[in-house]
Design a protein around this motif. Structure first.
Motif, PDB file in Angstrom:
ATOM      1  N   ILE A 161       0.825  -1.208   0.000  1.00 45.27           N
ATOM      2  CA  ILE A 161       0.000   0.000   0.000  1.00 45.27           C
ATOM      3  C   ILE A 161       0.862   1.261   0.000  1.00 45.27           C
ATOM      4  O   ILE A 161       0.619   2.179  -0.781  1.00 45.27           O
ATOM      5  N   HIS A 162       1.862   1.304   0.858  1.00 43.64           N
ATOM      6  CA  HIS A 162       2.700   2.507   0.943  1.00 43.64           C
ATOM      7  C   HIS A 162       3.349   2.817  -0.406  1.00 43.64           C
ATOM      8  O   HIS A 162       3.320   3.972  -0.859  1.00 43.64           O
ATOM      9  N   GLU A 163       3.926   1.814  -1.039  1.00 47.47           N
ATOM     10  CA  GLU A 163       4.590   2.017  -2.331  1.00 47.47           C
ATOM     11  C   GLU A 163       3.599   2.469  -3.407  1.00 47.47           C
ATOM     12  O   GLU A 163       3.901   3.361  -4.202  1.00 47.47           O
ATOM     13  N   LEU A 164       2.432   1.853  -3.414  1.00 50.98           N
ATOM     14  CA  LEU A 164       1.420   2.225  -4.410  1.00 50.98           C
ATOM     15  C   LEU A 164       0.917   3.646  -4.175  1.00 50.98           C
ATOM     16  O   LEU A 164       0.733   4.417  -5.130  1.00 50.98           O
ATOM     17  N   ARG A 165       0.716   4.005  -2.920  1.00 49.71           N
ATOM     18  CA  ARG A 165       0.292   5.379  -2.617  1.00 49.71           C
ATOM     19  C   ARG A 165       1.346   6.378  -3.064  1.00 49.71           C
ATOM     20  O   ARG A 165       1.044   7.407  -3.653  1.00 49.71           O
ATOM     21  N   TRP A 166       2.610   6.060  -2.786  1.00 46.72           N
ATOM     22  CA  TRP A 166       3.715   6.942  -3.144  1.00 46.72           C
ATOM     23  C   TRP A 166       3.761   7.162  -4.653  1.00 46.72           C
ATOM     24  O   TRP A 166       3.909   8.298  -5.105  1.00 46.72           O
TER      25      TRP A 166
ATOM     26  N   MET B 105       1.342   7.013  -6.709  1.00 47.98           N
ATOM     27  CA  MET B 105       0.177   7.792  -7.135  1.00 47.98           C
ATOM     28  C   MET B 105       0.113   9.167  -6.450  1.00 47.98           C
ATOM     29  O   MET B 105      -0.845   9.907  -6.645  1.00 47.98           O
ATOM     30  N   LYS B 106       1.142   9.464  -5.630  1.00 51.31           N
ATOM     31  CA  LYS B 106       1.178  10.737  -4.889  1.00 51.31           C
ATOM     32  C   LYS B 106      -0.102  10.949  -4.079  1.00 51.31           C
ATOM     33  O   LYS B 106      -0.720  11.999  -4.119  1.00 51.31           O
ATOM     34  N   MET B 107      -0.481   9.900  -3.370  1.00 53.10           N
ATOM     35  CA  MET B 107      -1.713   9.894  -2.589  1.00 53.10           C
ATOM     36  C   MET B 107      -1.359   9.818  -1.104  1.00 53.10           C
ATOM     37  O   MET B 107      -0.503   9.037  -0.712  1.00 53.10           O
ATOM     38  N   THR B 108      -2.023  10.618  -0.295  1.00 53.47           N
ATOM     39  CA  THR B 108      -1.794  10.556   1.152  1.00 53.47           C
ATOM     40  C   THR B 108      -2.617   9.424   1.766  1.00 53.47           C
ATOM     41  O   THR B 108      -3.549   8.908   1.141  1.00 53.47           O
ATOM     42  N   GLN B 109      -2.270   9.078   3.007  1.00 50.40           N
ATOM     43  CA  GLN B 109      -3.068   8.096   3.731  1.00 50.40           C
ATOM     44  C   GLN B 109      -4.502   8.588   3.860  1.00 50.40           C
ATOM     45  O   GLN B 109      -5.442   7.815   3.718  1.00 50.40           O
ATOM     46  N   GLY B 110      -4.662   9.867   4.116  1.00 45.76           N
ATOM     47  CA  GLY B 110      -5.999  10.439   4.266  1.00 45.76           C
ATOM     48  C   GLY B 110      -6.818  10.347   2.994  1.00 45.76           C
ATOM     49  O   GLY B 110      -8.020  10.059   3.043  1.00 45.76           O
ATOM     50  N   GLU B 111      -6.184  10.584   1.860  1.00 45.87           N
ATOM     51  CA  GLU B 111      -6.894  10.496   0.581  1.00 45.87           C
ATOM     52  C   GLU B 111      -7.348   9.067   0.309  1.00 45.87           C
ATOM     53  O   GLU B 111      -8.480   8.839  -0.124  1.00 45.87           O
TER      54      GLU B 111
ATOM     55  N   GLY C 146      -2.700   3.652   8.023  1.00 48.80           N
ATOM     56  CA  GLY C 146      -1.392   3.583   8.671  1.00 48.80           C
ATOM     57  C   GLY C 146      -1.154   2.238   9.331  1.00 48.80           C
ATOM     58  O   GLY C 146      -0.074   1.654   9.215  1.00 48.80           O
ATOM     59  N   ALA C 147      -2.171   1.728  10.024  1.00 48.63           N
ATOM     60  CA  ALA C 147      -2.055   0.418  10.677  1.00 48.63           C
ATOM     61  C   ALA C 147      -1.876  -0.695   9.649  1.00 48.63           C
ATOM     62  O   ALA C 147      -1.100  -1.634   9.870  1.00 48.63           O
ATOM     63  N   LEU C 148      -2.569  -0.598   8.523  1.00 49.88           N
ATOM     64  CA  LEU C 148      -2.400  -1.594   7.448  1.00 49.88           C
ATOM     65  C   LEU C 148      -0.967  -1.565   6.922  1.00 49.88           C
ATOM     66  O   LEU C 148      -0.342  -2.614   6.743  1.00 49.88           O
ATOM     67  N   GLU C 149      -0.459  -0.371   6.664  1.00 43.79           N
ATOM     68  CA  GLU C 149       0.894  -0.234   6.115  1.00 43.79           C
ATOM     69  C   GLU C 149       1.950  -0.753   7.084  1.00 43.79           C
ATOM     70  O   GLU C 149       2.990  -1.248   6.653  1.00 43.79           O
ATOM     71  N   ASN C 150       1.679  -0.651   8.391  1.00 48.16           N
ATOM     72  CA  ASN C 150       2.647  -1.087   9.399  1.00 48.16           C
ATOM     73  C   ASN C 150       2.427  -2.523   9.867  1.00 48.16           C
ATOM     74  O   ASN C 150       3.076  -2.977  10.805  1.00 48.16           O
ATOM     75  N   GLY C 151       1.496  -3.242   9.221  1.00 42.38           N
ATOM     76  CA  GLY C 151       1.263  -4.639   9.567  1.00 42.38           C
ATOM     77  C   GLY C 151       0.577  -4.839  10.905  1.00 42.38           C
ATOM     78  O   GLY C 151       0.669  -5.910  11.491  1.00 42.38           O
ATOM     79  N   LYS C 152      -0.133  -3.813  11.383  1.00 39.38           N
ATOM     80  CA  LYS C 152      -0.792  -3.911  12.681  1.00 39.38           C
ATOM     81  C   LYS C 152      -2.288  -4.151  12.562  1.00 39.38           C
ATOM     82  O   LYS C 152      -2.990  -4.179  13.569  1.00 39.38           O
ATOM     83  N   TYR C 153      -2.764  -4.305  11.346  1.00 40.24           N
ATOM     84  CA  TYR C 153      -4.209  -4.478  11.126  1.00 40.24           C
ATOM     85  C   TYR C 153      -4.417  -5.328   9.886  1.00 40.24           C
ATOM     86  O   TYR C 153      -3.789  -5.101   8.855  1.00 40.24           O
TER      87      TYR C 153
ATOM     88  N   LEU D 183     -12.636  -4.374   2.528  1.00 47.31           N
ATOM     89  CA  LEU D 183     -11.648  -3.299   2.531  1.00 47.31           C
ATOM     90  C   LEU D 183     -10.481  -3.628   1.607  1.00 47.31           C
ATOM     91  O   LEU D 183     -10.030  -2.781   0.832  1.00 47.31           O
ATOM     92  N   ALA D 184     -10.019  -4.867   1.640  1.00 49.12           N
ATOM     93  CA  ALA D 184      -8.920  -5.278   0.754  1.00 49.12           C
ATOM     94  C   ALA D 184      -9.326  -5.105  -0.708  1.00 49.12           C
ATOM     95  O   ALA D 184      -8.544  -4.606  -1.526  1.00 49.12           O
ATOM     96  N   MET D 185     -10.539  -5.484  -1.031  1.00 45.92           N
ATOM     97  CA  MET D 185     -11.010  -5.359  -2.417  1.00 45.92           C
ATOM     98  C   MET D 185     -11.201  -3.894  -2.802  1.00 45.92           C
ATOM     99  O   MET D 185     -10.885  -3.500  -3.926  1.00 45.92           O
ATOM    100  N   ASP D 186     -11.684  -3.075  -1.874  1.00 42.63           N
ATOM    101  CA  ASP D 186     -11.841  -1.641  -2.154  1.00 42.63           C
ATOM    102  C   ASP D 186     -10.485  -0.989  -2.419  1.00 42.63           C
ATOM    103  O   ASP D 186     -10.342  -0.179  -3.343  1.00 42.63           O
ATOM    104  N   ILE D 187      -9.483  -1.343  -1.628  1.00 36.61           N
ATOM    105  CA  ILE D 187      -8.137  -0.798  -1.829  1.00 36.61           C
ATOM    106  C   ILE D 187      -7.587  -1.256  -3.173  1.00 36.61           C
ATOM    107  O   ILE D 187      -7.013  -0.463  -3.927  1.00 36.61           O
ATOM    108  N   ALA D 188      -7.768  -2.520  -3.499  1.00 35.10           N
ATOM    109  CA  ALA D 188      -7.308  -3.043  -4.784  1.00 35.10           C
ATOM    110  C   ALA D 188      -7.965  -2.297  -5.940  1.00 35.10           C
ATOM    111  O   ALA D 188      -7.316  -1.983  -6.947  1.00 35.10           O
TER     112      ALA D 188
END
Length: 69
Positions: free
Chosen positions: A6-11, A13-19, A32-39, A45-50
């Protein structure tokens, strides 16, 4: 353990966590929790992110089995 790109893909696309959070209907802290492996995300949600990134779920989320000692 769940690893994500997620972090790499956001980067790329120049997308913030909030966006991203707004696009998928969660709080920024959840991303943030997803990116850090804490959630671990729900399937929805996984399908929406994809969908946001235009990638298959398997490219974004990878399950790594814990090593047994």
């Amino acid at each position: 353990m769940l690893e994500t790109t997620i972090h790499e893909l956001r980067w790329k696309m120049k997308m913030t966590q909030g966006e991203l959070a707004e696009k998928v209907g969660v709080r920024r802290e959840t991303i943030g929790a997803l990116e850090n492996g804490k959630y671990n995300p729900s399937l929805k949600l996984a399908m929406d992110i994809a969908t946001v990134f235009g990638k298959p779920v398997e490219e974004i989320f990878k399950f790594i089995p814990d090593e047994e000692e």
